[in-house]
Write a protein that holds these residues in place. Structure first.
Motif, PDB file in Angstrom:
ATOM      1  N   ASP A  25       0.849  -1.192   0.000  1.00  0.00           N
ATOM      2  CA  ASP A  25       0.000   0.000   0.000  1.00  0.00           C
ATOM      3  C   ASP A  25       0.887   1.246   0.000  1.00  0.00           C
ATOM      4  O   ASP A  25       1.842   1.347   0.782  1.00  0.00           O
ATOM      5  CB  ASP A  25      -0.894   0.021   1.236  1.00  0.00           C
ATOM      6  N   VAL A  26       0.559   2.205  -0.855  1.00  0.00           N
ATOM      7  CA  VAL A  26       1.379   3.416  -1.002  1.00  0.00           C
ATOM      8  C   VAL A  26       0.608   4.611  -0.454  1.00  0.00           C
ATOM      9  O   VAL A  26      -0.574   4.795  -0.773  1.00  0.00           O
ATOM     10  CB  VAL A  26       1.745   3.659  -2.480  1.00  0.00           C
ATOM     11  N   SER A  27       1.300   5.433   0.352  1.00  0.00           N
ATOM     12  CA  SER A  27       0.631   6.573   0.996  1.00  0.00           C
ATOM     13  C   SER A  27       1.388   7.870   0.760  1.00  0.00           C
ATOM     14  O   SER A  27       2.628   7.899   0.756  1.00  0.00           O
ATOM     15  CB  SER A  27       0.511   6.343   2.504  1.00  0.00           C
ATOM     16  N   LEU A  28       0.614   8.931   0.584  1.00  0.00           N
ATOM     17  CA  LEU A  28       1.129  10.301   0.592  1.00  0.00           C
ATOM     18  C   LEU A  28       0.730  10.921   1.923  1.00  0.00           C
ATOM     19  O   LEU A  28      -0.408  10.755   2.370  1.00  0.00           O
ATOM     20  CB  LEU A  28       0.533  11.131  -0.553  1.00  0.00           C
ATOM     21  N   VAL A  29       1.652  11.629   2.543  1.00  0.00           N
ATOM     22  CA  VAL A  29       1.411  12.157   3.892  1.00  0.00           C
ATOM     23  C   VAL A  29       1.541  13.684   3.881  1.00  0.00           C
ATOM     24  O   VAL A  29       2.509  14.222   3.338  1.00  0.00           O
ATOM     25  CB  VAL A  29       2.403  11.559   4.913  1.00  0.00           C
ATOM     26  N   TYR A  30       0.576  14.348   4.510  1.00  0.00           N
ATOM     27  CA  TYR A  30       0.560  15.814   4.583  1.00  0.00           C
ATOM     28  C   TYR A  30       0.377  16.261   6.030  1.00  0.00           C
ATOM     29  O   TYR A  30      -0.301  15.591   6.816  1.00  0.00           O
ATOM     30  CB  TYR A  30      -0.610  16.387   3.761  1.00  0.00           C
ATOM     31  N   GLU A  31       0.984  17.384   6.360  1.00  0.00           N
ATOM     32  CA  GLU A  31       0.640  18.033   7.620  1.00  0.00           C
ATOM     33  C   GLU A  31      -0.458  19.033   7.320  1.00  0.00           C
ATOM     34  O   GLU A  31      -0.357  19.821   6.375  1.00  0.00           O
ATOM     35  CB  GLU A  31       1.841  18.750   8.239  1.00  0.00           C
ATOM     36  N   LEU A  32      -1.506  19.017   8.119  1.00  0.00           N
ATOM     37  CA  LEU A  32      -2.673  19.857   7.874  1.00  0.00           C
ATOM     38  C   LEU A  32      -2.762  20.947   8.936  1.00  0.00           C
ATOM     39  O   LEU A  32      -2.771  20.662  10.129  1.00  0.00           O
ATOM     40  CB  LEU A  32      -3.948  19.007   7.897  1.00  0.00           C
ATOM     41  N   LYS A  33      -2.789  22.199   8.501  1.00  0.00           N
ATOM     42  CA  LYS A  33      -3.013  23.328   9.393  1.00  0.00           C
ATOM     43  C   LYS A  33      -4.495  23.689   9.356  1.00  0.00           C
ATOM     44  O   LYS A  33      -5.081  23.803   8.269  1.00  0.00           O
ATOM     45  CB  LYS A  33      -2.182  24.538   8.959  1.00  0.00           C
ATOM     46  N   MET A  34      -5.084  23.887  10.532  1.00  0.00           N
ATOM     47  CA  MET A  34      -6.537  24.072  10.638  1.00  0.00           C
ATOM     48  C   MET A  34      -6.860  25.320  11.458  1.00  0.00           C
ATOM     49  O   MET A  34      -5.983  25.912  12.084  1.00  0.00           O
ATOM     50  CB  MET A  34      -7.158  22.828  11.272  1.00  0.00           C
ATOM     51  N   PRO A  35      -8.130  25.734  11.479  1.00  0.00           N
ATOM     52  CA  PRO A  35      -8.510  26.945  12.232  1.00  0.00           C
ATOM     53  C   PRO A  35      -8.249  26.814  13.724  1.00  0.00           C
ATOM     54  O   PRO A  35      -8.212  25.708  14.278  1.00  0.00           O
ATOM     55  CB  PRO A  35     -10.014  27.072  11.943  1.00  0.00           C
ATOM     56  N   GLN A  36      -8.085  27.975  14.371  1.00  0.00           N
ATOM     57  CA  GLN A  36      -7.848  27.999  15.810  1.00  0.00           C
ATOM     58  C   GLN A  36      -9.114  27.619  16.571  1.00  0.00           C
ATOM     59  O   GLN A  36     -10.232  27.900  16.138  1.00  0.00           O
ATOM     60  CB  GLN A  36      -7.412  29.396  16.247  1.00  0.00           C
ATOM     61  N   ILE A  37      -8.915  26.998  17.715  1.00  0.00           N
ATOM     62  CA  ILE A  37     -10.029  26.653  18.592  1.00  0.00           C
ATOM     63  C   ILE A  37     -10.845  27.902  18.921  1.00  0.00           C
ATOM     64  O   ILE A  37     -10.294  28.979  19.115  1.00  0.00           O
ATOM     65  CB  ILE A  37      -9.513  25.973  19.882  1.00  0.00           C
ATOM     66  N   TYR A  38     -12.144  27.746  18.962  1.00  0.00           N
ATOM     67  CA  TYR A  38     -13.124  28.795  19.275  1.00  0.00           C
ATOM     68  C   TYR A  38     -13.255  29.859  18.182  1.00  0.00           C
ATOM     69  O   TYR A  38     -13.937  30.854  18.378  1.00  0.00           O
ATOM     70  CB  TYR A  38     -12.805  29.489  20.611  1.00  0.00           C
ATOM     71  N   SER A  39     -12.584  29.661  17.045  1.00  0.00           N
ATOM     72  CA  SER A  39     -12.675  30.679  15.994  1.00  0.00           C
ATOM     73  C   SER A  39     -13.801  30.412  15.002  1.00  0.00           C
ATOM     74  O   SER A  39     -14.163  31.284  14.220  1.00  0.00           O
ATOM     75  CB  SER A  39     -11.346  30.773  15.227  1.00  0.00           C
ATOM     76  N   LEU A  40     -14.381  29.196  15.034  1.00  0.00           N
ATOM     77  CA  LEU A  40     -15.385  28.814  14.041  1.00  0.00           C
ATOM     78  C   LEU A  40     -16.798  29.095  14.548  1.00  0.00           C
ATOM     79  O   LEU A  40     -17.126  28.789  15.696  1.00  0.00           O
ATOM     80  CB  LEU A  40     -15.255  27.332  13.694  1.00  0.00           C
ATOM     81  N   ASP A  41     -17.636  29.631  13.682  1.00  0.00           N
ATOM     82  CA  ASP A  41     -19.052  29.775  14.012  1.00  0.00           C
ATOM     83  C   ASP A  41     -19.839  28.681  13.279  1.00  0.00           C
ATOM     84  O   ASP A  41     -19.265  27.826  12.593  1.00  0.00           O
ATOM     85  CB  ASP A  41     -19.568  31.169  13.639  1.00  0.00           C
ATOM     86  N   LYS A  42     -21.156  28.702  13.438  1.00  0.00           N
ATOM     87  CA  LYS A  42     -21.984  27.645  12.836  1.00  0.00           C
ATOM     88  C   LYS A  42     -21.815  27.595  11.324  1.00  0.00           C
ATOM     89  O   LYS A  42     -21.702  26.514  10.736  1.00  0.00           O
ATOM     90  CB  LYS A  42     -23.455  27.876  13.202  1.00  0.00           C
TER      91      LYS A  42
END
Length: 779
Positions: A25-42
């Motif tokens: 099995d062959v995999s590509l790996v990425y580091e994912l940067k995501m929004p800060q905690i408490y910054s997202l609304d509905k």
């Protein structure tokens, strides 16, 4: 039984930045940067769900998408401040060995080789399999490119060395990769070295609540008038304060293959429905699920979720396990506690090994709902420079850059800021903290204040502290200029002269234009008559002795001008504007103008405030490439009326052009709105800083209307409590905690009794550092 790591390790090799398992099995790996905690609304959470649904839909059949979130509890040991002064050193002591929860997220895309046996021993079969991998890589690149274009995410592909580090983190359960992997003991629990852990997995829809929303209302941060929402899954991720890894695995298969699996399950439950009510219920649930997917044209997928927790002792593990199980109960989850199959689940949940998760631990779901069970929040982003604050979750230290990063990212076009702090919320405390941090990072700081709020800090850093004394007045000379007068300086002088003449009374355009003409003529005259020294008195004489328009008396009442300005020529205020030794503050890095003695004077208060700012403006224009910050705490009110509104505009415009900022502080937004300069101040300010407004709910609509706060901003703002601050930079907002060392507290506190103690010691030692130390150690 101890498992030799070389025998059970599921990875064969890493080559050309590809992760290859022992089954090919062959995999590509990425580091994912995501929004800060408490910054997202509905709306943002709903939008992310749609994005992830599209991402899943774009992946070719035979792909496995594995998302791994790593949460490590570590003791902070690295210094967080580089300075050598008292306050910087106190930061390092205050946070040293503080336990904090860190987070990294990785996205792994695996091409399932469909081989049931190890193909790496068969060179021919292995090489043939690898020939078809280019198309898979291309498909994944396109999908990840789509993800990175969204405002919420950025994904960076890992190279071979980084993939090795990731494998080391997972198989050693360590935040710092251990490339010399230890043998693992897997029997009902995981044991790696001195670490002991357990695994819980979601393996069936029956283990989940019947209905799952993307978000839930947070009671702690909600109020009677505002609802604060967080992601449904947050409690298991950033809300679980122990070492853990959250595995989220999605299997992309052909729809007809998934439907076959569903039909087999439906038939099994139907045939067994007479034996138990539970089987009948399971059959009905699956039937409803199928109908819902067909009606909405959704996509079935297989999935698996598990959480691995671990500690360095069984006692700590038991405490973390109890905490985790309580969270599961509150969320309505009933996960399967993995014991006898722990080897299969732990090894095959490693990066790039998810093809081997046993079928009985997978369950069928709908791609549209899968994102609700995945984590898309991370901790606060911290920068190299900026204000030292804390996240509101566990008070981990972070640096918030309000200077360069927001400009470079296009969030703001100016660095000006408005600071709102209702009485008792710690406005001067916060400004002290910002100013001291900026000073430590090389800024030139000027503070204009009423109330001696910044005297301790000024004395500590050896700054210049100016207090206006009516008997010994400060002397200025705004008319003395090096070189040619520029348009900004001319605007200021016109505003100053109009104030001396008219005060807060209205005036005509013609009157202002004639003053401008006199000013131009005056500086032309100085070039001819070099023996005349530029100051208010010689300008006054020039106006009284000359004329600039043939019939200027039609518009210009020279007698009125004479009577109003004469006090500054040879009357009671003659010293203020006629200094022949202008104040030179070019190389002073910390300056405070304290206006408390004249705060009620209708003439001196606005005048001295204006003159102080003009001295600073001269400094700002001369200092190239150096950060300059002007803090005006309450003193802006007298310079925001009538012609002074033009002065506000002049100040903002000049600062922006010369790598500076103006930070104006007040208690309420009404203070700004009630002045004629209010609109100009708001329009020229891209950063808003507000302390707790829980007792100011009545201002909710005004904040929304005049500061352009959306509903999500208001939810965050009204969730703030004491020692918390809401900061909005352009369109990006979040809440931070203000937590400081004892030394910083002593320096910033406005408590009268505490200050009396400190200033008594300062009077004795003539050394603010000693005075603060005595306060800190007084007990």
């Amino acid at each position: 039984m101890i498992n030799k790591i070389e025998k059970i390790f599921p990875i064969y090799t890493i080559e050309e930045d590809l992760l290859i398992s022992k089954f090919g099995d062959v995999s590509l790996v990425y580091e994912l940067k995501m929004p800060q905690i408490y910054s997202l609304d509905k709306e943002a959470m709903d939008s992310i769900n749609l994005i992830i649904d599209k991402l899943i839909g774009s992946l070719p059949p035979g792909t496995i998408m594995q998302k791994q979130d790593y949460f490590f509890v570590t003791d902070l040991k690295d210094p967080i401040a580089r300075g050598t002064n008292m306050l910087s050193r106190s930061d390092n002591s205050y946070y040293f060995e503080k336990p904090i929860l860190t987070h990294q997220c990785y996205l792994i895309f695996t091409k399932d080789s469909k081989n049931k046996v190890n193909i790496t021993n068969n060179t021919t079969k292995y090489e043939k399999y690898l020939e078809g991998i280019d198309g898979f890589i291309s498909d994944i690149d396109i999908s990840v490119s789509f993800l990175s274009k969204e405002e919420y995410f950025s994904a960076n592909r890992l190279n071979s060395d980084q993939i090795i580090d990731l494998l080391g983190k997972y198989f050693s359960l360590s935040s710092k990769s251990d490339n010399k992997l230890k043998d693992i003991f897997l029997d009902r629990q995981i044991q790696v070295g001195n670490k002991v852990g357990e695994v819980y997995a979601i393996t069936s829809n029956n283990e989940l609540p019947i209905n799952i929303d993307s978000y839930v209302r947070n009671k702690e941060y909600s109020t009677q008038r505002t609802d604060f929402f967080i992601p449904y899954i947050q409690a298991l991720c950033l809300g679980l304060e122990c070492n853990h890894i959250f595995n989220q695995i999605v299997y992309i298969e052909k729809s007809e293959d998934v439907f076959k699996s569903i039909k087999v399950k439906m038939n099994n439950f139907k045939s067994l429905s007479l034996l138990s009510k539970e089987n009948e219920l399971n059959h009905n649930n699956i039937e409803d699920l199928v109908e819902n997917v067909i009606d909405k044209e959704l996509k079935f997928i297989k999935q698996h979720f598990n959480i691995i927790i671990w500690e360095d002792s069984k006692e700590k593990l038991e405490k973390s396990r109890n905490n985790l199980e309580n969270i599961f109960r509150e969320m309505g989850m009933r996960p399967y506690h993995i014991k006898y199959s722990i080897k299969d689940i732990f090894l095959n949940s490693g990066p790039g090994a998810a093809t081997r998760i046993p079928e009985e631990y997978k369950f069928i779901g709908i791609s549209e709902q899968t994102a609700s069970l995945m984590n898309f929040e991370s901790y606060y982003e911290s920068f190299k420079d900026g204000i030292l604050l804390c996240d509101r979750k566990n008070e981990a230290p972070i640096r918030l850059d309000l200077w360069d990063e927001p400009v470079q990212r296009g969030h703001i076009v100016n660095r000006n800021r408005l600071i709102f702090g209702p009485s008792g919320t710690g406005k001067s405390f916060l400004i002290n903290h910002i100013a001291s941090q900026y000073y430590e990072q090389g800024h030139h700081i000027v503070m204009i204040d009423i109330g001696n709020s910044y005297k301790k800090l000024c004395k500590l850093v050896g700054g210049q502290y100016y207090t206006y004394d009516v008997d010994h007045p400060m002397e200025f000379n705004p008319f003395y200029i090096h070189g040619e007068i520029d348009i900004d300086k001319k605007e200021f002088l016109v505003s100053l002269i109009m104030f001396l003449w008219k005060g807060e009374s209205s005036f005509t355009k013609e009157e202002k234009q004639i003053i401008t003409l006199y000013l131009d003529a005056y500086y032309v005259n100085l070039k001819v008559h070099t023996d005349i020294f530029p100051k208010l008195s010689t300008f006054y004489e020039f106006v009284m002795e000359n004329r600039v328009e043939y019939n200027e008396e039609k518009y210009f009442d020279k007698l009125s001008f004479d009577l109003s300005v004469r006090d500054f020529y040879d009357g009671k205020y003659r010293h203020i504007l006629n200094s022949e030794q202008p104040v030179d503050l070019l190389h002073e890095r910390f300056i405070v103008f304290e206006m408390d003695n004249i705060k009620d004077h209708p003439v001196l208060f606005p005048l001295i405030t204006m003159l102080s700012i003009d001295v600073v403006m001269g400094k700002i224009r001369q200092l190239k490439g150096i950060k300059k910050s002007i803090f005006i705490d309450e003193c802006w009110k007298p310079i925001s009326k009538g012609e002074m509104a033009e002065f506000i505009k002049y100040m903002y415009k000049t600062v922006r052009k010369h790598y500076g900022e103006v930070a104006i502080a007040t208690q309420d937004i009404e203070d700004i709105l009630e002045t004629s300069a209010g609109a100009a101040m708001i329009n020229n300010t891209d950063t808003m800083i507000l302390l707790s407004h829980k007792k100011k709910m009545a201002s909710k609509d005004k904040l929304g209307t005049h500061l352009s706060f959306n509903e999500a901003d208001l939810e965050k703002l009204f969730s703030t409590d004491k020692r918390e601050v809401f900061i909005k930079v352009g369109n990006v907002s979040n809440v931070y905690k203000v937590s400081v060392s004892k030394e910083r507290y002593a320096c910033y506190s406005s408590n009268a009794n505490e200050n009396q103690f400190i200033f008594d010691r300062y009077a004795k030692h003539k050394n603010m550092k000693l005075a603060l130390n005595e306060f800190v150690n007084r007990k």
